[in-house]
Design an enzyme around this catalytic site. Structure first.
Site, PDB file in Angstrom:
ATOM      1  N   GLU A   1      -5.582  -4.005  -0.687  1.00  0.00           N
ATOM      2  CA  GLU A   1      -5.821  -5.186   0.152  1.00  0.00           C
ATOM      3  C   GLU A   1      -6.921  -6.081  -0.404  1.00  0.00           C
ATOM      4  O   GLU A   1      -7.179  -7.166   0.097  1.00  0.00           O
ATOM      5  CB  GLU A   1      -6.217  -4.741   1.573  1.00  0.00           C
ATOM      6  CG  GLU A   1      -5.091  -4.097   2.369  1.00  0.00           C
ATOM      7  CD  GLU A   1      -5.012  -2.581   2.177  1.00  0.00           C
ATOM      8  OE1 GLU A   1      -5.499  -2.098   1.139  1.00  0.00           O
ATOM      9  OE2 GLU A   1      -4.463  -1.904   3.053  1.00  0.00           O
TER      10      GLU A   1
ATOM     11  N   THR B   1       0.864  -1.176   0.000  1.00  0.00           N
ATOM     12  CA  THR B   1       0.000   0.000   0.000  1.00  0.00           C
ATOM     13  C   THR B   1       0.904   1.229   0.000  1.00  0.00           C
ATOM     14  O   THR B   1       1.997   1.192   0.553  1.00  0.00           O
ATOM     15  CB  THR B   1      -0.855   0.055   1.277  1.00  0.00           C
ATOM     16  OG1 THR B   1       0.039   0.089   2.399  1.00  0.00           O
ATOM     17  CG2 THR B   1      -1.758  -1.144   1.393  1.00  0.00           C
TER      18      THR B   1
ATOM     19  N   LYS C   1     -15.313  16.686  11.523  1.00  0.00           N
ATOM     20  CA  LYS C   1     -16.248  16.511  12.635  1.00  0.00           C
ATOM     21  C   LYS C   1     -16.669  17.886  13.149  1.00  0.00           C
ATOM     22  O   LYS C   1     -15.898  18.559  13.812  1.00  0.00           O
ATOM     23  CB  LYS C   1     -15.599  15.692  13.743  1.00  0.00           C
ATOM     24  CG  LYS C   1     -15.332  14.273  13.289  1.00  0.00           C
ATOM     25  CD  LYS C   1     -14.688  13.434  14.370  1.00  0.00           C
ATOM     26  CE  LYS C   1     -14.356  12.070  13.805  1.00  0.00           C
ATOM     27  NZ  LYS C   1     -12.988  11.639  14.046  1.00  0.00           N
TER      28      LYS C   1
ATOM     29  N   TRP D   1     -20.816  14.628  11.162  1.00  0.00           N
ATOM     30  CA  TRP D   1     -19.752  14.457  10.183  1.00  0.00           C
ATOM     31  C   TRP D   1     -20.069  15.187   8.882  1.00  0.00           C
ATOM     32  O   TRP D   1     -21.169  15.049   8.344  1.00  0.00           O
ATOM     33  CB  TRP D   1     -19.553  12.970   9.873  1.00  0.00           C
ATOM     34  CG  TRP D   1     -18.886  12.220  10.994  1.00  0.00           C
ATOM     35  CD1 TRP D   1     -18.523  12.727  12.204  1.00  0.00           C
ATOM     36  CD2 TRP D   1     -18.519  10.843  10.998  1.00  0.00           C
ATOM     37  NE1 TRP D   1     -17.948  11.752  12.974  1.00  0.00           N
ATOM     38  CE2 TRP D   1     -17.934  10.573  12.254  1.00  0.00           C
ATOM     39  CE3 TRP D   1     -18.611   9.808  10.085  1.00  0.00           C
ATOM     40  CZ2 TRP D   1     -17.452   9.323  12.609  1.00  0.00           C
ATOM     41  CZ3 TRP D   1     -18.135   8.557  10.428  1.00  0.00           C
ATOM     42  CH2 TRP D   1     -17.556   8.315  11.685  1.00  0.00           C
TER      43      TRP D   1
HETATM   44  P1  AMP Z   1      -5.371   1.918  -2.817  1.00  0.00           P
HETATM   45  O1  AMP Z   1      -5.171   0.758  -1.947  1.00  0.00           O
HETATM   46  O2  AMP Z   1      -4.156   2.766  -2.991  1.00  0.00           O
HETATM   47  O3  AMP Z   1      -6.000   1.571  -4.120  1.00  0.00           O
HETATM   48  O4  AMP Z   1      -6.408   2.874  -2.056  1.00  0.00           O
HETATM   49  C1  AMP Z   1      -7.666   2.409  -1.642  1.00  0.00           C
HETATM   50  C2  AMP Z   1      -8.492   3.573  -1.144  1.00  0.00           C
HETATM   51  O5  AMP Z   1      -8.790   4.472  -2.216  1.00  0.00           O
HETATM   52  C3  AMP Z   1      -9.841   3.179  -0.610  1.00  0.00           C
HETATM   53  O6  AMP Z   1      -9.763   2.690   0.702  1.00  0.00           O
HETATM   54  C4  AMP Z   1     -10.613   4.477  -0.719  1.00  0.00           C
HETATM   55  O7  AMP Z   1     -10.340   5.331   0.372  1.00  0.00           O
HETATM   56  C5  AMP Z   1     -10.053   5.095  -1.975  1.00  0.00           C
HETATM   57  N1  AMP Z   1     -10.955   4.834  -3.093  1.00  0.00           N
HETATM   58  C6  AMP Z   1     -10.848   3.885  -4.036  1.00  0.00           C
HETATM   59  N2  AMP Z   1     -11.854   3.974  -4.922  1.00  0.00           N
HETATM   60  C7  AMP Z   1     -12.652   5.001  -4.518  1.00  0.00           C
HETATM   61  C8  AMP Z   1     -13.881   5.583  -4.988  1.00  0.00           C
HETATM   62  N3  AMP Z   1     -14.501   5.155  -6.080  1.00  0.00           N
HETATM   63  N4  AMP Z   1     -14.393   6.616  -4.286  1.00  0.00           N
HETATM   64  C9  AMP Z   1     -13.793   7.083  -3.171  1.00  0.00           C
HETATM   65  N5  AMP Z   1     -12.639   6.582  -2.686  1.00  0.00           N
HETATM   66  C10 AMP Z   1     -12.076   5.549  -3.346  1.00  0.00           C
END
Ligand code: AMP
Length: 548
Positions: A331, A186, A441, A446
């Protein structure tokens, strides 16, 4: 009683074996790092992956060994994917945009035996190697004529030389399909990156789910171009799903600007593509400039961060391209939800359809989900209650790779805490409002920073916007809106911005201040980095605070 069915392991090599045998003449097109377009077929790709696999075996690579790749989306990277995983070793894709100390951390934590790199990254790896003593050598994805100066690399190997003498006949080894196949860290903004270690089986099940009509609906009749990098959660699984279908594959290489992407989409008649919103912002800006069209493109997956409504409207209404809004995580291999309509949505009016598409998608078979409150109680799937999203399923990690302690995200047995806050409606559509750590917040309630940002970027003079919570003595936090103006929108001022928001958001969500900046900080995967933004504004005081 056990069934009488063939017990064949679901191995990644079976994907390329299928494509190589039954889609042998289908093209894989690459915009090479050197510049020219390279064309060959799935059959060629499989043969060369076999050559690389055997070369790795001769280098002493064993099942479970990690091989790092730092490379763009190209045919050689594709061969590396299949060659490495095909012999049971682990393809560790590395994001070159990680900070140097994170790069060092992931290579050492993964204990990469070799690095497979594009010529672009020779300098980066030269700097890294003194701090990565276990790396035995660096395989450079080039032929002899295009090899850069590699004199400062440890044991440099020219890829084409390495595979030249190998045979393209090779029986892919068979082993337990729960074995590790790929590793992706990540791009964590806090602490060290954490590794998601995918299995052969989980990758194949994910690929099968991905090609289904209610997901991405891929078929052998598609021309698929993953713009999302192969170092960002395996280009969201497309290199595997593409092989399962035997579709034409277009790999865009290193130039991901609007013009380069547009040229490939049109010249190769791409029907399906996928990337984060930042990429599409660049494409749409370029198309505006040249008055372009996207006549062949049918579907675009937009995910990784929320897709602004204005972007969706432009793709669909102006260019006739269906947007598939998707949500997932490293993940989760990464797919969790994809926004496709149900039968009951037939006949929805345009505005209602667009409203529905604002959801980050609908749960896929294979993933189950729930939302919980701060005490862990499950909340109703009524489309209203918001809580932290937890997920479970066969392509979701059960733990991080080689961490001394079990991560907080796995505190509840059998569930993974995503850190995202959302509502789930009874049809399984999710409505993400924030990352848990980014919610604003205010007075015990929220405010969704994502919703605020989405409305703000609907203003034609706004290129990008971020909302963050700033300390406030009365309300705990109040929103600050940080805006990047478009080039032609430099006269936009605070009052105009606030006037634009009025009526589109709840009154109490109205930002206490609007600040204009030249650019916003992004993470290695192109997402807004709220952490860096908060750091940048740590001494800032809202005008509503000084005014009492
Ligand atoms: P990554 O592991 O780098 O792909 O990041 C995953 C995170 O990206 C998720 O936990 C979300 O917070 C954000 N994310 C992915 N897709 C979306 C989406 N369509 N809308 C909002 N947030 C997203």
């Amino acid at each position: 009683m056990l069934a009488k069915m063939m017990d064949r392991p679901l191995l990644i090599s079976s994907l390329i074996a299928h494509a190589g045998k039954w889609h042998s003449d289908q093209e894989i097109v690459t915009k090479t790092v050197e510049g020219p377009i390279h064309r060959y077929t799935w059959s060629d790709a499989e043969k060369r992956a076999k050559k690389f696999a055997q070369a790795l075996l001769k280098k002493g690579i064993k099942q479970g060994d990690r091989i790092g790749t730092i490379a763009w989306n190209t045919y050689r990277h594709l061969e590396a994917y299949y060659g490495i995983s095909g012999i049971g070793a682990v393809t560790h894709t590395i994001n070159p945009r990680l900070f140097p100390e994170q790069l060092e951390y992931v290579v050492n934590h993964a204990d990469d035996q070799f690095l497979v790199i594009d010529t672009t990254f020779v300098g980066l790896v030269e700097a890294l190697l003194p701090k990565a003593p276990n790396v035995k050598g660096v395989i450079v994805l080039a032929n002899k004529a295009n090899m850069p100066d590699v004199s400062k690399l440890r044991n440099p190997i020219c890829y084409e030389d390495l595979i030249a003498s190998e045979s393209d006949e090779f029986a892919w080894p068979q082993f337990d399909d729960n074995s590790a196949a790929a590793l992706c860290y990540t791009s964590g903004t806090t602490g060290n990156p954490k590794g998601a270690l995918y299995a052969h089986k989980s990758t194949i099940i994910h690929a099968l789910a991905q090609i289904a009509p209610d997901c991405m609906g891929l078929s052998s009749r598609d021309t698929v171009m993953p713009v999302v990098p192969m170092f960002h959660v395996n280009a969201w699984g497309t290199p595997y799903a593409a092989a399962a279908t035997g579709c034409k594959l277009v790999l865009p290489g290193r130039h991901l600007d609007g013009r380069s992407i547009y040229d490939l989409l049109t010249s190769e008649k791409v029907s399906f593509t996928a990337a984060v919103p930042t990429i599409w912002m660049m494409l749409l800006a370029h198309m505006q400039e040249i008055d372009g069209n996207l006549n062949d493109l049918e579907r675009v997956v937009i995910g990784g961060s929320a897709c602004p409504r204005a972007m969706m409207e432009t793709f669909q209404n102006k260019y006739g391209v269906q947007v598939l809004h998707a949500w997932g995580m490293t993940e989760m291999s990464p797919l969790g939800t994809v926004n496709t309509p149900k039968m009951k949505h037939n006949g929805l009016g345009e505005v209602e359809r667009m409203d529905l598409q604002q959801s980050a998608g609908r749960v896929l078979y294979g993933v189950d989900m729930k939302i919980v409150d701060e005490d862990g109680n499950t909340l109703p799937n009524d489309g209203k209650a918001t809580g932290e999203l937890k997920v479970t399923g066969p392509w979701i990690i059960s733990d991080y790779f080689n961490l001394a302690e079990r991560a907080e995200a796995h505190a509840e047995d059998g569930w993974f805490s995503t850190g995202d806050v959302c509502a789930i409606d009874p049809d399984g559509y999710i409505w993400i409002t924030d990352r848990l750590k980014d919610v604003i917040k205010s007075g015990g309630e929220w405010i969704s920073s994502i919703d605020l940002e989405n409305v703000a970027v609907g203003h034609p003079k706004v290129a990008e916007a971020a909302a963050i919570g700033m300390p406030h003595p009365k309300w705990d936090e109040r929103p600050l809106l940080v805006v990047v103006k478009t080039q032609s929108g430099q006269d936009l001022d605070k009052q105009q911005m606030l006037d634009f928001l009025e009526g589109k958001i709840a009154k109490w969500w109205t930002p206490d201040d609007v600040v204009f900046v030249d650019e916003l900080p992004h993470t290695a995967t192109g997402k807004l980095s709220k952490l860096q933004l908060r750091e940048r504004f740590k001494d800032y005081v809202l005008p509503t605070v000084t005014a009492g």
